[in-house]
Write a protein that holds these residues in place. Structure first.
Motif, PDB file in Angstrom:
ATOM      1  N   HIS A  44      20.807  63.195 -25.434  1.00 36.63           N
ATOM      2  CA  HIS A  44      20.374  63.763 -24.156  1.00 36.63           C
ATOM      3  C   HIS A  44      18.997  64.391 -24.260  1.00 36.63           C
ATOM      4  O   HIS A  44      18.709  65.109 -25.216  1.00 36.63           O
ATOM      5  CB  HIS A  44      21.349  64.867 -23.704  1.00 36.63           C
ATOM      6  CG  HIS A  44      22.705  64.363 -23.339  1.00 36.63           C
ATOM      7  ND1 HIS A  44      22.937  63.664 -22.186  1.00 36.63           N
ATOM      8  CD2 HIS A  44      23.898  64.468 -23.966  1.00 36.63           C
ATOM      9  CE1 HIS A  44      24.231  63.350 -22.122  1.00 36.63           C
ATOM     10  NE2 HIS A  44      24.834  63.821 -23.189  1.00 36.63           N
ATOM     11  N   ARG A  63      16.492  66.620 -21.539  1.00 40.90           N
ATOM     12  CA  ARG A  63      16.548  67.252 -20.230  1.00 40.90           C
ATOM     13  C   ARG A  63      15.281  68.080 -20.054  1.00 40.90           C
ATOM     14  O   ARG A  63      15.030  68.990 -20.845  1.00 40.90           O
ATOM     15  CB  ARG A  63      17.775  68.178 -20.198  1.00 40.90           C
ATOM     16  CG  ARG A  63      18.405  68.365 -18.853  1.00 40.90           C
ATOM     17  CD  ARG A  63      19.719  69.103 -18.986  1.00 40.90           C
ATOM     18  NE  ARG A  63      20.745  68.285 -19.585  1.00 40.90           N
ATOM     19  CZ  ARG A  63      21.314  68.508 -20.770  1.00 40.90           C
ATOM     20  NH1 ARG A  63      20.995  69.554 -21.490  1.00 40.90           N
ATOM     21  NH2 ARG A  63      22.218  67.668 -21.222  1.00 40.90           N
ATOM     22  N   GLU A  76      15.396  70.471 -23.185  1.00 39.35           N
ATOM     23  CA  GLU A  76      16.609  70.560 -23.994  1.00 39.35           C
ATOM     24  C   GLU A  76      16.925  69.188 -24.544  1.00 39.35           C
ATOM     25  O   GLU A  76      16.817  68.181 -23.832  1.00 39.35           O
ATOM     26  CB  GLU A  76      17.792  71.048 -23.147  1.00 39.35           C
ATOM     27  CG  GLU A  76      17.561  72.395 -22.519  1.00 39.35           C
ATOM     28  CD  GLU A  76      18.770  72.865 -21.723  1.00 39.35           C
ATOM     29  OE1 GLU A  76      18.647  73.893 -21.046  1.00 39.35           O
ATOM     30  OE2 GLU A  76      19.820  72.200 -21.778  1.00 39.35           O
ATOM     31  N   GLN A 116      19.830  67.109 -27.063  1.00 41.13           N
ATOM     32  CA  GLN A 116      21.058  67.146 -27.854  1.00 41.13           C
ATOM     33  C   GLN A 116      21.220  65.846 -28.631  1.00 41.13           C
ATOM     34  O   GLN A 116      21.063  64.766 -28.058  1.00 41.13           O
ATOM     35  CB  GLN A 116      22.288  67.358 -26.955  1.00 41.13           C
ATOM     36  CG  GLN A 116      22.493  68.812 -26.557  1.00 41.13           C
ATOM     37  CD  GLN A 116      22.222  69.063 -25.117  1.00 41.13           C
ATOM     38  OE1 GLN A 116      22.361  68.169 -24.284  1.00 41.13           O
ATOM     39  NE2 GLN A 116      21.812  70.270 -24.761  1.00 41.13           N
ATOM     40  N   SER A 122      20.853  70.202 -31.894  1.00 45.08           N
ATOM     41  CA  SER A 122      20.313  70.306 -30.551  1.00 45.08           C
ATOM     42  C   SER A 122      19.197  71.333 -30.551  1.00 45.08           C
ATOM     43  O   SER A 122      19.054  72.111 -31.490  1.00 45.08           O
ATOM     44  CB  SER A 122      21.409  70.751 -29.570  1.00 45.08           C
ATOM     45  OG  SER A 122      22.483  69.833 -29.540  1.00 45.08           O
ATOM     46  N   ARG A 145      25.616  71.538 -13.909  1.00 43.87           N
ATOM     47  CA  ARG A 145      25.622  70.882 -15.202  1.00 43.87           C
ATOM     48  C   ARG A 145      26.827  71.357 -15.975  1.00 43.87           C
ATOM     49  O   ARG A 145      27.096  72.555 -16.026  1.00 43.87           O
ATOM     50  CB  ARG A 145      24.364  71.335 -15.932  1.00 43.87           C
ATOM     51  CG  ARG A 145      23.835  70.421 -16.925  1.00 43.87           C
ATOM     52  CD  ARG A 145      22.502  70.927 -17.355  1.00 43.87           C
ATOM     53  NE  ARG A 145      22.663  72.063 -18.247  1.00 43.87           N
ATOM     54  CZ  ARG A 145      21.659  72.749 -18.765  1.00 43.87           C
ATOM     55  NH1 ARG A 145      20.413  72.438 -18.426  1.00 43.87           N
ATOM     56  NH2 ARG A 145      21.870  73.738 -19.587  1.00 43.87           N
ATOM     57  N   LEU A 197      28.458  70.905 -19.696  1.00 43.98           N
ATOM     58  CA  LEU A 197      28.239  70.333 -21.021  1.00 43.98           C
ATOM     59  C   LEU A 197      29.363  70.708 -21.984  1.00 43.98           C
ATOM     60  O   LEU A 197      29.699  71.877 -22.140  1.00 43.98           O
ATOM     61  CB  LEU A 197      26.891  70.811 -21.583  1.00 43.98           C
ATOM     62  CG  LEU A 197      25.667  70.511 -20.721  1.00 43.98           C
ATOM     63  CD1 LEU A 197      24.384  70.959 -21.425  1.00 43.98           C
ATOM     64  CD2 LEU A 197      25.568  69.037 -20.360  1.00 43.98           C
ATOM     65  N   ASP A 236      31.113  69.122 -25.980  1.00 46.09           N
ATOM     66  CA  ASP A 236      30.701  68.293 -27.118  1.00 46.09           C
ATOM     67  C   ASP A 236      31.871  67.750 -27.938  1.00 46.09           C
ATOM     68  O   ASP A 236      31.677  67.304 -29.061  1.00 46.09           O
ATOM     69  CB  ASP A 236      29.736  69.062 -28.034  1.00 46.09           C
ATOM     70  CG  ASP A 236      30.385  70.230 -28.757  1.00 46.09           C
ATOM     71  OD1 ASP A 236      31.595  70.463 -28.584  1.00 46.09           O
ATOM     72  OD2 ASP A 236      29.663  70.909 -29.505  1.00 46.09           O
ATOM     73  N   ALA A 273      29.205  60.514 -20.281  1.00 45.93           N
ATOM     74  CA  ALA A 273      28.264  61.412 -19.610  1.00 45.93           C
ATOM     75  C   ALA A 273      27.844  60.775 -18.290  1.00 45.93           C
ATOM     76  O   ALA A 273      27.870  59.552 -18.154  1.00 45.93           O
ATOM     77  CB  ALA A 273      27.026  61.649 -20.482  1.00 45.93           C
ATOM     78  N   SER A 302      28.436  66.042 -19.677  1.00 51.48           N
ATOM     79  CA  SER A 302      28.517  65.271 -20.905  1.00 51.48           C
ATOM     80  C   SER A 302      29.616  65.819 -21.791  1.00 51.48           C
ATOM     81  O   SER A 302      29.927  67.009 -21.758  1.00 51.48           O
ATOM     82  CB  SER A 302      27.181  65.331 -21.658  1.00 51.48           C
ATOM     83  OG  SER A 302      27.289  64.633 -22.892  1.00 51.48           O
ATOM     84  N   ALA A 359      27.277  66.835 -25.609  1.00 55.04           N
ATOM     85  CA  ALA A 359      26.200  67.823 -25.643  1.00 55.04           C
ATOM     86  C   ALA A 359      26.444  68.794 -26.800  1.00 55.04           C
ATOM     87  O   ALA A 359      26.978  69.890 -26.623  1.00 55.04           O
ATOM     88  CB  ALA A 359      26.112  68.562 -24.312  1.00 55.04           C
ATOM     89  N   HIS A 376      27.616  72.750 -27.158  1.00 54.47           N
ATOM     90  CA  HIS A 376      28.100  73.282 -25.888  1.00 54.47           C
ATOM     91  C   HIS A 376      29.611  73.041 -25.782  1.00 54.47           C
ATOM     92  O   HIS A 376      30.060  71.913 -25.895  1.00 54.47           O
ATOM     93  CB  HIS A 376      27.372  72.610 -24.721  1.00 54.47           C
ATOM     94  CG  HIS A 376      25.883  72.800 -24.761  1.00 54.47           C
ATOM     95  ND1 HIS A 376      25.222  73.658 -23.919  1.00 54.47           N
ATOM     96  CD2 HIS A 376      24.932  72.279 -25.576  1.00 54.47           C
ATOM     97  CE1 HIS A 376      23.930  73.640 -24.200  1.00 54.47           C
ATOM     98  NE2 HIS A 376      23.715  72.808 -25.193  1.00 54.47           N
TER      99      HIS A 376
END
Lengths: 372, 372, 372, 372
Positions: free
Chosen positions: C152, C154, C266, C268, C273, D156, D158, D160, D235, D253, D256, D259
């Protein structure tokens, strides 16, 4: 008229002030014209290189040769060389700008302040953090009564460059040369900011209890197979009362692992509060009277202190800009035969607080801060 | 076997513990079975309503009638009613769980701890913040040596519910009933957390200098046309040394405008550091040895302390969950005839520190914390 | 040899670059010597004042008179005057440093890039955010594989200077002069940073879907009783795919109330990340492979990119320092007949993405980004 | 009257709702009386254990046996079992509370909404994030006009938990059972929050462009030596326009890295702005009209939505409390024959947006969201 400036000291502070002087014409066109005239130091070779890089016309290895020739004398040397040259310059009628803390001892600071009183020229103390726009903004809030009556002042300055016991010894670890350790180096900044921000409402710091600590007693000398004793504090703390009744707590350390230059000030009053952190110096956290939480104010608007000289909103400035601002103010005072602010009295007032911390640490008792 | 629980106190703490008891079966199925048996208070009507809402089988207006009948006695009343009922229960062989601070005075705490020593049943002190998963995680880091030798401990508990001078008087403003103000109410939490986190390495707080301040001397009585004097502190500060040499600074206030329940602990060691804030209690800031800055750890993974009982990663828990954890641990100790932790000795140890702060405030001198 | 620099444009960007040139000798002593030779503009009076303040030797009102005489030509004018003078300079064999975006239209950018290809001198595109130390640090992390495979990207650039419908019209609101609005002005920065950071792994942005919006259709002309139409976007968004498969989302606005210069990136990846915010440009948030949360790295250590030229750890730099770094790199390329980086190809590549956003907005379909 | 509740599903959501039901009497004494009557599932042994732990009176392995007997039917199973039992219950006149997203497909959601329209009982969609106090507070700000006209909405979500390619396959990776991946699971929350917060001003999401991506195509089946294909998105991103003209961007996602449950909503309007993050769900960042930056509001005051039921200011609540609030509201609607909010129409409206994202992803074009 162009002010000829002589500068004692060509390392960290020398570069910070030389840069400030160099930047004034482009950003503060109403500042006095300045010439970086003479750079003063002892190591001729290093001095010549520095003068070249920092834009000085010439060098001198004895400050006595320089203080009469220049219009302004900057004393940026280690603490133990603050007093004699500064006093001599003032006696010669040369305005002086001196780095903080004013002197290693209260006596030294008193002599310097006395010399400044006797002289008819500005004597400035280089407490650059007064010139952070966010700090000026905070000062205005307090002066406008937006925080109401101050109850709490909290100042803390955390660094970690000595947390490794093998970090080398320097003059900053020596009582004779530095006076004190974290207390004088970092605490003087904190005390000055506290006085600057709340002093007009709360008066001076009245009494306090202080504490010093040295975690590592000796350190290796760089490049040599020996150690030198550490004769100053690695960290200090203090609790204090202002004349006006506000409580204060102060602390600094060179052992605060993970903190590089983390100077924070927090103030809480009856109507509002604020928080400042030097590592995010473009921001001020403000609790306004009719709000519930702290508002993150990015102090980069054109209407903010000093900002109209720089960039549009959100284009942040750095640590060094505080030197440009303080040089602008000091040199303007010189050119206009005005008052330096902060001046040697402010330097002395801070030193009285540092002295009280040391006295209290020795006796284990609360002590009164000495009065003017 | 089902433990019959008797609870003295049905307001804030009464609800927090009743809720914890009610939630154990669903989330901690291996916890002892518990019945909310008797709720104890003086105002019969309010008590009946509370018992109904909080799920108690019956009520009692005299704790003397209850302590023999129950398997566990929870003392959640104001500080000045901690000692007598708790001691009586212990003498009757009934395990006791008592809110903090243990007593308004050191003498009271000593008597309670003595009674606990004489009794053969668990006597728990309800320092719930030890049971925040992030605090447990922090404790594990320190125990594993990941912070190295601790240099700095910094604890601060800021609230603002008294900043308005018209905020009404309550028992919390009265020395006889509360013992002290911010010091006992908030400082006891801070001192306990500091002891919990670094005590195994640094020993007890050895000596300190304390300071108390009362900003508003009298307050209106709610619903009446009179005021009552405030006989406790609105704020305190202290600087201290642990036996192991770590420096500590502590502070709390009920006048910190903009802060609701802002309890923070910061610790710096030779290898790492950490920061915790109660208002973001699911997070821990950790400086690990080979990193450069603080890492924001969301302490909600299944492998984190207590978290496997709750929700998947990132599904944050609240303040009240700390009560579930502490009740689980205490009741398990009761059921298994184990040791309560923290216990009355911990309560007494914290009280000794509070006592030292008060003594130091009176004399203006550093004092030694009393020893066991 | 001293490079004679001619600069077209004396407002915001003119001052930012003039300041950078002035600061090189003190902080980057190995940079080429530079003379601020000629400042170019149309308003003679304002130009003379600016030349005086910014330290230029002379002025010119026609760039044609200057481009042959100078060793380097800086094109800092509005977007619609980027192409012609830059191309002419390149054809004259004069190195060119041009502000972003390269041109109002893709055609213009293509012509400029073609001229740069034909010329044998550096042609630099002034994407200054590549020169933030924290961004360089991030780039190094990605290049070293510490984030693994990127999933990702952003990027978001939020400002609010147009949220007031009465904010005055300027050339930045005009399609002919600016090309586009938030898209070109802000989005070009975001696209360039994304390309810079992940391009070596992920290749170019392959295809995207873009969206433009204008919230206020006309704006008052300052000092006059009329309005002018707004013919560019106030905000854009885009979703995109890199050749390597990473997903990207981009957005910018001049209507994001409360945001001044809030540029965030941002990223990831499979191993780690990162997060960056321009308003806190000294910091980088990094999730390292074996950590659980983002670590706040203060990118001010001596070992960090460009920092050895400045101040000790924790003494933060500002927005303008990025210009010093980019000028240092560009002028070094000029002096050593090296390659500018970023160059006009990078400017063109960003422009292709902006063009794709506009095309997609018109058709409502995903479009391929044009290829070299 | 006591409402007999039947619950289909006993894992994550089963426990979250059972806990909510159990906590109502103590904290929401005016809530209807509820009995956890029957827990429904297929694995008899696991079901019996769950019923025991979650406090249900009995179990059933066929929902058909239960929906007539209960006063309320909770459908907390996987998405593909939402439609049939919910419709059957509604046809039987039993109120239904169904987890989100309403169904794997738009058709399923339409049938469910049609059944709800035909039925004369509440049909609630369990979008629990509407019941975060900070979100309610935000909604009130917007309804009171304190943000002015909304320009930007940004959502958003996020996580992981799938970033490791070896993370095991589950029904959430299967199109038939889940409908979609991050889009339905996470995006449905985001879309619902956006509709809830700005829908009264901006109407529905009108048109959009969506994008789906699957990073890992097959995953190992836990405990077996095989893999299963991943037939849903890992995602998604989308850019959209509300009927009222506001721009929106959405993204979620499961890749991410770093997160866990990071759901953020940001809204900017002509007068103010706000930011919310689920991992700090007690806080709301608010830009008020006459302030300069975001104010961090700790939404834990007695006057804040739902908070009077819980703890004093600063004593934060957790994720699970949102379930207590939504159960309180839904059950009150049932008891009072009122309207559920959010209801199946809201579930359908969110599904129409998800459907539009999928249609747009297939065609590469902007699509209109289907209308009621």
């Amino acid at each position: 008229m162009t002010l000829q400036v002589g500068v004692l000291g060509y390392r960290f502070m020398g570069q910070a002030h030389a840069n400030a002087l160099a930047r004034l014409p482009m950003f503060f066109p109403d500042a006095p014209d300045v010439e970086r005239d003479v750079l003063i130091g002892r190591d001729e070779e290093a001095l010549a290189d520095a003068a070249d890089q920092l834009g000085f016309s010439r060098t001198a290895t004895d400050w006595r040769d320089a203080i009469d020739d220049v219009d302004v004398f900057y004393n940026l040397g280690p603490n133990h060389v603050h007093a004699e040259p500064s006093i001599a310059a003032l006696e010669a009628g040369t305005p002086v700008f001196c780095e903080k803390p004013l002197a290693p001892t209260l006596e030294g600071a008193e002599e310097m302040a006395a010399a400044a009183r006797d002289a008819d020229v500005p004597a400035g103390a280089a407490f650059n953090y007064r010139f952070v726009p966010a700090i000026r903004y905070a000062k205005n809030l307090i002066d406008d009564g937006e925080l109401g009556e101050i109850h709490h002042v909290r100042g803390r300055y955390l660094q970690d460059w000595l947390v490794d016991p093998e970090a080398p010894w320097s003059w900053r670890n020596d009582e004779e040369m530095a006076g004190s350790g974290a207390l004088g180096d970092l605490g003087s900044h904190t005390v000055d900011l506290a006085r600057f921000l709340v002093g007009d409402q709360q008066g001076e710091i009245d009494r306090l209890s202080g504490h010093l600590q040295t975690f590592v007693d000796e350190r290796p000398v760089e490049g040599e197979d020996e150690t030198q004793p550490v004769t100053v504090d690695d960290a200090y703390s203090a609790q204090a009362e202002f004349e006006g009744g506000a409580m204060a707590t102060f602390e600094a350390s060179r052992f605060a692992n993970g903190h590089k230059n983390d100077h924070t000030i927090e103030i809480q009053g009856s109507k509002g509060s604020l928080k400042f952190s030097l590592e995010r110096l473009n921001e001020l956290e403000v609790l306004r009277e009719h709000n519930r939480g702290y508002e993150t104010v990015l102090v980069t608007d054109e209407s903010d202190p000093y900002i109209e000289h720089w960039w549009p909103p959100g284009h942040v400035i750095g640590w060094e800009h505080t030197f440009v601002h303080e040089n602008y103010e000091f040199l303007t005072a010189v050119a206009e035969s005005g008052e330096a602010s902060p001046n040697f009295e402010d330097g002395l007032a801070a030193q009285r607080v540092l002295d009280a911390v040391e006295r209290s640490d020795q006796t284990g008792e609360w002590v009164d801060v000495e009065r003017a």
